[in-house]
Design a protein around this motif. Structure first.
Motif, short mmCIF file in Angstrom:
data_model
loop_
_atom_site.label_atom_id
_atom_site.label_comp_id
_atom_site.label_asym_id
_atom_site.label_seq_id
_atom_site.Cartn_x
_atom_site.Cartn_y
_atom_site.Cartn_z
N ASN A 90 0.85 -1.18 0.00
CA ASN A 90 0.00 0.00 0.00
C ASN A 90 0.89 1.24 0.00
O ASN A 90 1.61 1.49 0.98
N PRO A 91 0.90 2.01 -1.08
CA PRO A 91 1.86 3.12 -1.19
C PRO A 91 1.66 4.22 -0.15
O PRO A 91 2.59 5.00 0.12
N ILE A 92 0.50 4.28 0.44
CA ILE A 92 0.22 5.33 1.41
C ILE A 92 0.54 4.88 2.84
O ILE A 92 1.11 5.63 3.63
N MET A 93 0.22 3.66 3.17
CA MET A 93 0.32 3.21 4.57
C MET A 93 1.46 2.25 4.84
O MET A 93 1.72 1.93 5.99
N ASP A 113 -8.55 2.02 8.11
CA ASP A 113 -8.44 3.37 7.56
C ASP A 113 -7.99 4.31 8.66
O ASP A 113 -8.69 4.47 9.67
#
Length: 253
Positions: free
Chosen positions: A92-95, A119
């Motif tokens: 997951n590139p964000i988390m 989330d």
């Protein structure tokens, strides 16, 4: 939020002789807290800011505190933070987090999120997950929101498995809580929020957790006993925050 739940639950379950206080990174970087603290708690939240904010002297003091006989309790982020390695939402590139951590009370990897839907910005992924205790052989609905699993926990000599997720097959990747023996001290790491008490009647979480709340309290009391803490003979039935009392200190970061 999780600091408040943690303090409230401890005040309900622990002996009144304890003085439950919050503590910040600059204080942890000093040594004055160590000799008079019965338990250090790192509550839920986000583990990466803990790693950043406590880097250096604070982490070194936490390690020395436990090694010399202190007790550590980590819920969710606090359990990731106390593991040797964190693998979180890989791909997951964000988390995504894929990093070693300095405390290493659990000598392996805490991998999460254990369930889908987490989330950071909302409670959309929060749920009551089924967790079975090794001590009671009971299954409890316990609040989860992003916690991991302690991978291959059974293989480590200094680790006692305390609880397993029931909705994850196998045994190598379904451990939800562990007790680590580290030097003369102990660290109890829980990927689930056993300290959380739902407060909105008739919400989905309330309806799932509330009927078992007294049993969950008993489980938390067992865990606190493993950390050599004194308990109230009769737990307070209603969660609330009360004034600090003089006595032995418990610090929550």
């Amino acid at each position: 939020m999780f600091v408040d739940y943690t303090i409230s639950t401890l005040r309900r379950l622990l002996s009144e002789s304890y003085n439950i206080q919050t503590i910040d990174a600059p204080q942890l970087a000093r040594t004055s807290w160590m000799a008079k603290t019965s338990l250090l708690i790192i509550p839920g939240g986000r583990a990466t800011p803990y790693a950043q904010g406590l880097a250096g002297l604070a982490n070194g003091n936490i390690i020395d505190y436990v090694k010399n006989g202190g007790s550590y309790l980590g819920f969710c982020a606090g359990s990731y933070f106390a593991s040797d390695k964190v693998e979180f939402e890989i791909g997951n590139p964000i988390m995504e987090v894929n990093a070693k951590r300095p405390l290493g009370f659990f000598p392996g990897t805490c991998k999460g999120a254990a369930f889908s839907g987490f989330d950071y910005a909302s409670e959309a992924g929060a749920r009551a997950v089924k967790v079975t205790s090794v001590h009671t052989d009971m299954t409890y609905p316990i609040y989860w929101n992003g916690g991991g699993a302690f991978i291959d926990a059974d293989k480590y000599d200094n680790i006692d498995v305390l609880a397993r997720y029931q909705d994850i097959p196998g045994t190598s990747n379904n451990v939800a809580a562990v007790l680590a023996r580290y030097g003369k001290g102990r660290a109890l790491l829980s990927a689930v929020h056993a300290e959380y008490v739902p407060s909105q009647p008739n919400s989905k979480l309330y309806n799932e957790i509330h009927p078992m709340q007294s049993e969950i309290d008993k489980l938390v009391r067992i865990w606190l006993g493993l950390l050599k803490l004194d308990l109230r003979q009769t737990p307070q039935p209603v969660p609330h925050l009360s004034a600090n009392r003089n006595g032995r200190r418990i610090s929550t970061a």
